[in-house]
Design an enzyme around this catalytic site. Structure first.
Site, short mmCIF file in Angstrom:
data_model
loop_
_atom_site.label_atom_id
_atom_site.label_comp_id
_atom_site.label_asym_id
_atom_site.label_seq_id
_atom_site.Cartn_x
_atom_site.Cartn_y
_atom_site.Cartn_z
N GLN A 48 0.74 -1.33 -0.20
CA GLN A 48 0.06 -0.42 0.30
C GLN A 48 0.59 1.14 -0.59
O GLN A 48 0.84 1.93 -1.06
CB GLN A 48 -0.71 0.46 1.42
N GLU A 114 7.31 8.15 6.52
CA GLU A 114 6.73 5.61 6.97
C GLU A 114 7.92 6.17 7.79
O GLU A 114 8.55 7.15 8.24
CB GLU A 114 6.84 4.99 6.33
N HIS A 230 3.32 -6.04 12.02
CA HIS A 230 3.13 -4.97 11.16
C HIS A 230 1.84 -4.52 12.37
O HIS A 230 1.11 -5.36 13.17
CB HIS A 230 2.45 -4.60 10.26
N ARG A 276 8.79 -0.41 13.80
CA ARG A 276 7.80 -0.83 13.50
C ARG A 276 7.50 -2.20 14.93
O ARG A 276 6.27 -2.33 15.56
CB ARG A 276 7.80 -2.13 12.37
N HIS A 340 4.29 -9.46 9.22
CA HIS A 340 4.17 -9.34 8.43
C HIS A 340 5.17 -9.34 6.47
O HIS A 340 5.14 -8.95 5.58
CB HIS A 340 4.14 -7.38 8.19
N ARG A 375 13.29 -4.50 9.13
CA ARG A 375 13.06 -4.22 7.81
C ARG A 375 12.49 -2.25 8.39
O ARG A 375 11.67 -1.64 8.45
CB ARG A 375 11.87 -4.68 6.62
C1 FAD Z 1 -0.06 -6.09 2.69
C2 FAD Z 1 0.52 -5.56 2.28
C3 FAD Z 1 1.47 -4.14 2.50
C4 FAD Z 1 3.10 -3.83 2.35
N1 FAD Z 1 3.38 -2.39 1.65
C5 FAD Z 1 4.96 -2.33 1.78
C6 FAD Z 1 5.17 -1.08 0.97
O1 FAD Z 1 3.60 -0.03 0.95
N2 FAD Z 1 6.28 -0.54 0.77
C7 FAD Z 1 6.86 -2.36 0.79
O2 FAD Z 1 8.17 -2.42 0.16
N3 FAD Z 1 6.48 -3.48 1.12
C8 FAD Z 1 5.11 -3.75 1.45
N4 FAD Z 1 4.79 -4.37 1.48
C9 FAD Z 1 5.74 -6.03 1.28
C10 FAD Z 1 6.40 -6.10 0.05
O3 FAD Z 1 4.88 -5.98 -0.66
C11 FAD Z 1 7.17 -7.55 -0.17
O4 FAD Z 1 8.18 -7.46 0.66
C12 FAD Z 1 7.27 -7.43 -1.31
O5 FAD Z 1 6.22 -7.30 -2.66
C13 FAD Z 1 7.95 -8.72 -1.99
O6 FAD Z 1 7.94 -9.21 -3.44
P1 FAD Z 1 8.38 -10.66 -4.11
O7 FAD Z 1 8.95 -10.46 -5.64
O8 FAD Z 1 10.05 -10.88 -3.31
O9 FAD Z 1 7.30 -11.51 -3.74
P2 FAD Z 1 5.30 -11.34 -3.70
O10 FAD Z 1 5.18 -10.01 -4.65
O11 FAD Z 1 4.63 -12.31 -2.55
O12 FAD Z 1 5.66 -12.38 -4.89
C14 FAD Z 1 5.65 -13.76 -4.73
C15 FAD Z 1 5.22 -14.57 -6.41
O13 FAD Z 1 5.86 -15.76 -6.27
C16 FAD Z 1 4.61 -16.99 -6.17
N5 FAD Z 1 4.91 -18.11 -5.63
C17 FAD Z 1 4.90 -18.02 -4.43
N6 FAD Z 1 5.23 -19.67 -3.62
C18 FAD Z 1 5.27 -20.01 -4.98
C19 FAD Z 1 5.66 -21.62 -5.23
N7 FAD Z 1 5.51 -22.51 -4.77
N8 FAD Z 1 4.99 -21.57 -7.13
C20 FAD Z 1 5.37 -20.71 -7.50
N9 FAD Z 1 4.80 -19.59 -7.82
C21 FAD Z 1 4.99 -19.68 -6.19
C22 FAD Z 1 3.67 -16.13 -5.61
O14 FAD Z 1 2.67 -16.47 -6.56
C23 FAD Z 1 3.57 -14.43 -6.57
O15 FAD Z 1 3.89 -14.47 -7.79
C24 FAD Z 1 3.73 -4.97 2.25
C25 FAD Z 1 3.16 -6.20 2.47
C26 FAD Z 1 1.65 -6.86 2.55
C27 FAD Z 1 1.29 -8.09 2.56
#
Ligand code: FAD
Length: 540
Positions: A48, A114, A230, A276, A340, A375
């Protein structure tokens, strides 16, 4: 099977890290990106508040570095943080060029502040839907690339290693069929593991599969005891633990206890914008329930804020609250903490190489040491962009050949309806016990209770596995078990309090013994018999 049996690069995950890497890799080879559900279902999509980035030159970059180091409570690996803050501006500028639309006033990018940031440096999109915009723009950019293929509703269930390197992966499709895909390099960008706890802001896909499968294949994990809670998730009976972004407090919202007092002044000079972990524990202490980590609610109060219109600034949050009859301008909003963000994960170098050749990791699944023990808010979207781009370079540079893997021999037997019910009961019990015993406040005996629960869970799963059963949910349950085990071992071994890890029985930070990263399972991975599952080491 809709995908090739051999690809140059397999990317597990379509969040910010996986997509950023895929775009880089596709100029040099064929890339298969898999996601457990649709490409839009990721932690990235739900982010968000925004993305932290220092776009105002060297001084801004230096301050961002300092804020990141401070939040990490003595455990940030400085070279990783330096990479994050220094390469961040370039990666964000690139993303804007590729079509991401951040909020602006005229031509000027808007920035908010933030917790624990010394300056307003958080870019946001559509008010409070930054992740959805980043995901939309990266998916569109990647889809336009002819060498990137997406396989949605496809689950990684195993990694295949031969001669000391990962050569292939087992993928389960939505018809419960397993196919093995060989690749020059496999990237785990599968996100976090919030679902290991009963209270989490993370979507259902966040079951730590990538972390668990990397460990099972022989890669080291690091800093698994550090889970960020969080402070402010919506707390209403029957409602999901919807995140109420830190940006609300950045725009002036207060926290009040059940006596209506603004209590943060008793805990930290930065009040509601303290780190946090400090805010989350303050809430836990203000509203302590009968069981460990059972927290009654406190209230988020934005009624006095006049400088911004909360409905305009936070349209997504306002719309969700309206569904429950709540209004930021009129009502106190009941909140309590929720799991979180996983600071630990698969140990990598600064280019996403894990300790297992052929296997790479980036984003929330990885641990570069960039977040240390806690973080800094909004650093994780940036981490995905920066380290997603870097890991691609390592996957290309390492130049490993494709090795054809043997066909998998086992065909999973589907679970019965009765199995499914039993599995959900087991998962719910593990999640509850992890919250109680390995949540915000921990101690030795509680963590041992957590182990007992995790062992019971693991033996419940073994029965299904022995019968040759297999499904996406069973694979997720196995991952949760492994992640829970790693968190418990690491939390038990770290007999101090630091960042997000707080031990009631060791409430102080102990730099002499523990200003070091925890490494999980090295002895077992090396085939040694030592019972020590966690070792601590300094990263140079
Ligand atoms: C509600 C919320 C609000 C947030 N707000 C912020 C913010 O404002 N700013 C910020 O910097 N961070 C924020 N975060 C944290 C941030 O969103 C995440 O840490 C970051 O987006 C993680 O990115 P990623 O690419 O590592 O993984 P993700 O975006 O979680 O993507 C994981 C991917 O892996 C896939 N996957 C998982 N397991 C498997 C499997 N076994 N086989 C195949 N595919 C799989 C999923 O389907 C997905 O496509 C927030 C998180 C949440 C939950």
């Amino acid at each position: 099977m809709a995908w090739a049996k051999q690809v140059d690069f397999l990317v597990v995950g379509a969040g910010v890290a996986g997509l950023r890497a895929a775009v880089e890799l596709a100029d040099h080879g064929d890339v298969l990106v898999i996601t457990k559900e649709s490409v839009a279902e990721s932690n990235t999509h739900y982010a968000q508040g925004g993305i932290a980035v220092a776009m105002e030159g060297a001084e801004d970059v230096a301050l961002h570095l300092q804020d990141t180091l401070n939040a990490g409570d003595g455990l940030v690996y400085p070279p990783a943080a330096q990479v994050l803050v220094a390469e961040g501006p370039l990666r964000v500028a690139e993303l804007i060029e590729w079509g991401a639309r951040f909020d602006r006033e005229g031509a000027r990018l808007l920035r908010t502040r933030e917790g624990a940031h010394s300056l307003p440096r958080i870019l946001h999109a559509n008010g409070d839907a930054t992740g959805a915009e980043i995901s939309r723009s990266l998916v569109a950019f990647a889809r336009a690339h002819r060498r990137i293929q997406f396989a949605e509703w496809t689950t990684l269930t195993g990694l295949v290693a031969a001669d000391g390197r990962v050569i292939a992966a087992d993928l389960l499709d939505r018809d419960n069929r397993i196919e093995r895909v060989s690749a020059r390099a496999v990237l785990i960008a599968a996100g976090g593991a919030g679902q290991v706890y009963s209270d989490t802001t993370n979507p259902a896909i966040a079951t730590g599969d990538g972390v668990a499968l990397a460990a099972e294949a022989g890669a080291e994990l690091a800093d698994m005891e550090f889970y960020q809670f969080h402070p402010t998730a919506l707390s209403l009976p029957g409602a999901p633990r919807f995140l109420l972004s830190e940006a609300l407090r950045g725009e002036g919202a207060y926290l009040r206890n059940d006596r209506g007092e603004r209590f943060m002044e008793r805990y930290h000079p930065l009040l509601e914008l303290a780190p946090r972990d400090v805010v989350a524990r303050a809430i836990a202490r203000e509203g302590m329930g009968a069981k460990p980590n059972e927290t009654r609610v406190v209230d988020l109060d934005m009624r006095h804020v006049e400088a911004v219109d909360p409905h305009q600034r936070f349209p997504g949050i306002s719309a969700v609250l309206a569904r429950y009859g709540l209004d930021l301008q009129r009502d106190l909003i009941p909140v309590r903490p929720a799991a979180h963000y996983l600071m630990g994960g698969i140990r990598t170098d600064l280019f996403g190489r894990t300790t297992l050749p052929g296997l790479y990791a980036a984003g929330e699944a990885a641990c570069t040491g960039v977040h240390g023990a806690n973080r800094l808010a909004s650093n994780s979207l940036l981490e995905g962009l920066v380290f997603g781009a870097r890991v691609a370079r390592a996957m290309l540079q390492d130049g490993l050949p494709v090795v054809a893997a043997e066909e998998p021999t086992d065909v999973p037997v589907p679970l019965t309806a009765e199995d499914d019910v039993r599995l959900e009961t087991l998962i719910a019990a593990l999640q509850r016990d992890m919250w109680t015993y390995a949540g915000l406040l921990r101690d030795h005996f509680g963590l041992l209770e957590g182990f007992a629960s995790q062992q019971e869970f693991a033996s419940g799963l073994k029965k299904l596995v022995r019968q040759g059963k297999g499904s996406r949910r069973l694979a997720e349950a196995k991952a949760l078990s492994r992640v829970a085990n790693a968190i418990l071992h690491s939390a038990l071994a770290r007999t101090e309090s630091r960042g997000a890890h707080f031990r009631n029985d060791y409430p102080n930070r102990d730099d002499a013994n523990f200003q070091r990263h925890s490494i999980f399972n090295r002895s077992e991975l090396r085939g040694e018999t030592s019972k020590t599952r966690v070792v601590f080491e300094t990263w140079q």
